[in-house]
Design an enzyme around this catalytic site. Structure first.
Site, mmCIF file in Angstrom:
data_model
loop_
_atom_site.group_PDB
_atom_site.id
_atom_site.type_symbol
_atom_site.label_atom_id
_atom_site.label_comp_id
_atom_site.label_asym_id
_atom_site.label_seq_id
_atom_site.Cartn_x
_atom_site.Cartn_y
_atom_site.Cartn_z
ATOM 1 N N SER A 143 98.116 14.849 27.943
ATOM 2 C CA SER A 143 98.328 13.886 28.877
ATOM 3 C C SER A 143 98.423 12.735 28.611
ATOM 4 C CB SER A 143 97.633 14.298 29.930
ATOM 5 O OG SER A 143 97.711 13.486 31.270
ATOM 6 N N LYS A 169 102.839 15.365 28.243
ATOM 7 C CA LYS A 169 102.793 15.182 29.667
ATOM 8 C C LYS A 169 102.836 13.614 29.620
ATOM 9 C CE LYS A 169 99.384 15.544 33.299
ATOM 10 N NZ LYS A 169 98.560 16.611 33.982
ATOM 11 N N LYS A 171 102.533 10.278 32.521
ATOM 12 C CA LYS A 171 102.353 10.000 33.849
ATOM 13 C C LYS A 171 103.754 9.118 34.463
ATOM 14 C CE LYS A 171 98.022 11.520 34.491
ATOM 15 N NZ LYS A 171 97.779 12.685 35.223
ATOM 16 N N ASP A 196 103.774 13.768 35.357
ATOM 17 C CA ASP A 196 102.904 14.017 36.535
ATOM 18 C C ASP A 196 102.766 12.716 37.227
ATOM 19 O OD1 ASP A 196 100.766 14.527 38.133
ATOM 20 O OD2 ASP A 196 99.317 14.650 36.532
ATOM 21 N N GLU A 221 105.025 17.311 38.049
ATOM 22 C CA GLU A 221 103.562 18.034 38.721
ATOM 23 C C GLU A 221 103.193 16.626 39.865
ATOM 24 O OE1 GLU A 221 100.515 17.682 35.722
ATOM 25 O OE2 GLU A 221 98.803 17.974 37.190
ATOM 26 N N ASP A 246 98.966 20.360 41.630
ATOM 27 C CA ASP A 246 97.718 19.924 41.253
ATOM 28 C C ASP A 246 96.589 19.583 42.253
ATOM 29 O OD1 ASP A 246 95.495 18.924 40.016
ATOM 30 O OD2 ASP A 246 96.205 17.388 38.665
ATOM 31 N N LYS A 270 92.494 23.477 37.814
ATOM 32 C CA LYS A 270 91.218 22.794 37.188
ATOM 33 C C LYS A 270 90.010 23.479 37.745
ATOM 34 C CE LYS A 270 93.606 18.428 36.687
ATOM 35 N NZ LYS A 270 93.884 16.869 37.472
ATOM 36 N N GLY A 298 93.138 18.973 32.770
ATOM 37 C CA GLY A 298 91.978 18.126 32.522
ATOM 38 C C GLY A 298 91.698 17.005 33.589
HETATM 39 O O1 OSB Z 1 96.503 14.547 37.339
HETATM 40 O O2 OSB Z 1 95.978 15.664 35.708
HETATM 41 C C1 OSB Z 1 95.664 14.818 36.210
HETATM 42 C C2 OSB Z 1 93.052 12.581 34.389
HETATM 43 C C3 OSB Z 1 92.275 12.044 35.548
HETATM 44 C C4 OSB Z 1 92.766 12.584 36.931
HETATM 45 C C5 OSB Z 1 93.856 13.337 37.056
HETATM 46 C C6 OSB Z 1 94.524 13.791 35.920
HETATM 47 C C7 OSB Z 1 94.271 13.498 34.774
HETATM 48 C C8 OSB Z 1 94.972 13.683 33.604
HETATM 49 C C9 OSB Z 1 94.204 13.865 32.203
HETATM 50 O O3 OSB Z 1 95.875 13.957 33.564
HETATM 51 C C10 OSB Z 1 94.209 15.114 31.457
HETATM 52 C C11 OSB Z 1 93.228 15.200 30.526
HETATM 53 O O4 OSB Z 1 92.141 15.377 30.861
HETATM 54 O O5 OSB Z 1 93.781 15.156 29.303
HETATM 55 MG MG MG Z 2 97.674 16.129 37.532
#
Ligand code: OSB
Ligand code: MG
Length: 376
Positions: A143, A169, A171, A196, A221, A246, A270, A298
């Site tokens: 991510s 992925k 953001k 995401d 996402e 999510d 999660k 994660g």
């Molecule tokens: O939306 O998946 C998410 C990290 C913090 C809060 C929300 C998210 C995330 C990540 C990080 O996308 C994923 C990772 O731990 O590598």
């Molecule tokens: Mg997410």
């Protein structure tokens, strides 16, 4: 050995602590930028066995209403005093016992996770096998947060692909979306790519989100509000890109409703968000029945939380690479020794040792600790 294996876990002592961990690079989502993590670790001692769990609550109430401090309060006031000196036949009794606490899933999940670790160690089995996992290795994805500029993002992607990761992925948020995805596709036309949005859009943005359909994304996402399955179902009917939920999925019932409403085609599981490994398994099983693939999300975990994610990811229906990657992408030194690592071809091997299969680095954890409470 030779002695009968009792599955009863008698809790003798519980240690809750907060550690501080600096991120190697800031991590930015549509709801903000993080430079340093405050992480709660719980250690549950039963006889000579110590089981560990990591709380995934954030520093502020943005991904979820939970925070490090609400989790600390729930754990120290309502959970840990009630279970110290108690006993459990199975970690699955824990969520039943605390069903009366509404929400606060991340707070509860870390204790259940520690109990699973204890039980797996006492049975001399790797946790992933105890959970019913079948995969000997899990394919990993990354991510990548919002970057200062597009070139920085392209550079990051290049680096992660070289490290062998199977899925990228990124953001997105309004202003960092269609043009960025187009640019990535110009440079990397074939990679497994997804986005995401962390709830940054509304149904009125459907036209904009539809533009993403031409880039062959694996999924988008959580584009819409965290509590809005209905609008996700409206959006999914208008776009070809599969929606993955999510934030909106808090438990197996939400997953069932999302399926029924056709609000998504994929679910990100999660452990903290759904309130523990038992519920995570239920979401997994339900999705399998309904024909929806899942993957493991994660929360910038350190090695202890990551180890639990690895165990969960070995279940059969985790058929899409998750956001489970090497600890060194986030932290200079891990809370487990050796650190969680990824093979050059992008896999994490399911550990063969009993329990979590990763050793908490007590000395390092002690150095990082900023507060600690012992229940004995
Ligand atoms: O939306 O998946 C998410 C990290 C913090 C809060 C929300 C998210 C995330 C990540 C990080 O996308 C994923 C990772 O731990 O590598
Ligand atoms: Mg997410």
């Amino acid at each position: 050995m030779g002695k009968e294996r009792s599955t009863e876990m008698k809790i003798g002592e519980i240690i809750l602590r907060e550690i501080r961990l600096s991120l190697v690079n800031f991590f930015e989502t549509s709801f903000g930028r993080t430079h340093e993590r405050r992480v709660l670790l719980v250690e549950v001692r039963c006889g000579d066995t110590a089981g560990w769990g990591e709380c995934t609550a954030g520093e502020g109430p943005f991904y979820s209403y939970e925070t490090v401090d609400t989790a600390w309060t729930i754990l120290t006031h309502f959970v840990l005093p009630r279970i110290v000196h108690g006993s459990f036949e199975s970690p699955e009794e824990f969520p039943e016992m605390f069903a009366a606490i509404r929400g606060h899933h991340m707070a509860k999940a870390c204790v259940e996770a520690a109990l699973w670790d204890v039980q797996a160690q006492e049975l001399h089995r790797p946790l992933w096998k105890l959970l019913g996992g079948t995969r000997e290795k899990i394919p990993c994805g990354v991510s990548i947060g919002i970057q200062e500029n597009p070139d920085a993002l392209l550079e990051k992607i290049e680096k992660e692909l070289e490290a062998g990761y199977h899925k990228v992925k990124i953001k997105i948020r309004p202003g960092w979306d269609v043009d960025i995805v187009r640019l990535i596709r110009e440079h990397f036309p074939e990679i497994s790519l997804m986005v995401d949005a962390n709830c940054a859009y509304s149904l009125q943005d459907a036209e904009r989100l539809k533009e993403l359909d031409s880039f062959g994304l694996l999924m988008i996402e959580q584009p819409l509000d965290y509590d809005d399955l209905f609008h996700h179902s409206k959006l999914q009917a208008q776009i070809a890109t599969p929606i993955c939920l999510d934030e909106s999925i808090r438990h197996a019932r939400d997953a069932a409703l999302a399926c029924r409403l056709k609000a998504c085609k994929i679910i990100n599981i999660k452990i903290g968000r759904v309130g523990g490994l038992s519920e995570a398994k239920r979401v997994h099983d339900l999705c399998k029945e309904q024909g929806l693939p899942v993957w493991c999300g994660g929360m910038l975990e350190s090695g202890i939380g990551r180890a639990h994610n690895i165990a969960l990811s070995t279940l059969e229906n985790f058929s899409i690479p998750g956001d489970v990657s090497a600890s060194k992408r986030y932290y200079e030194r891990d809370t487990v020794c050796p650190a969680v690592e990824v093979t050059p071809d992008g896999y994490i091997l399911a550990p063969q040792a009993p329990g979590l299969g990763y050793q908490p680095d007590r000395e390092w954890i002690d150095q990082l600790t900023v507060r600690k409470e012992t229940f004995a």
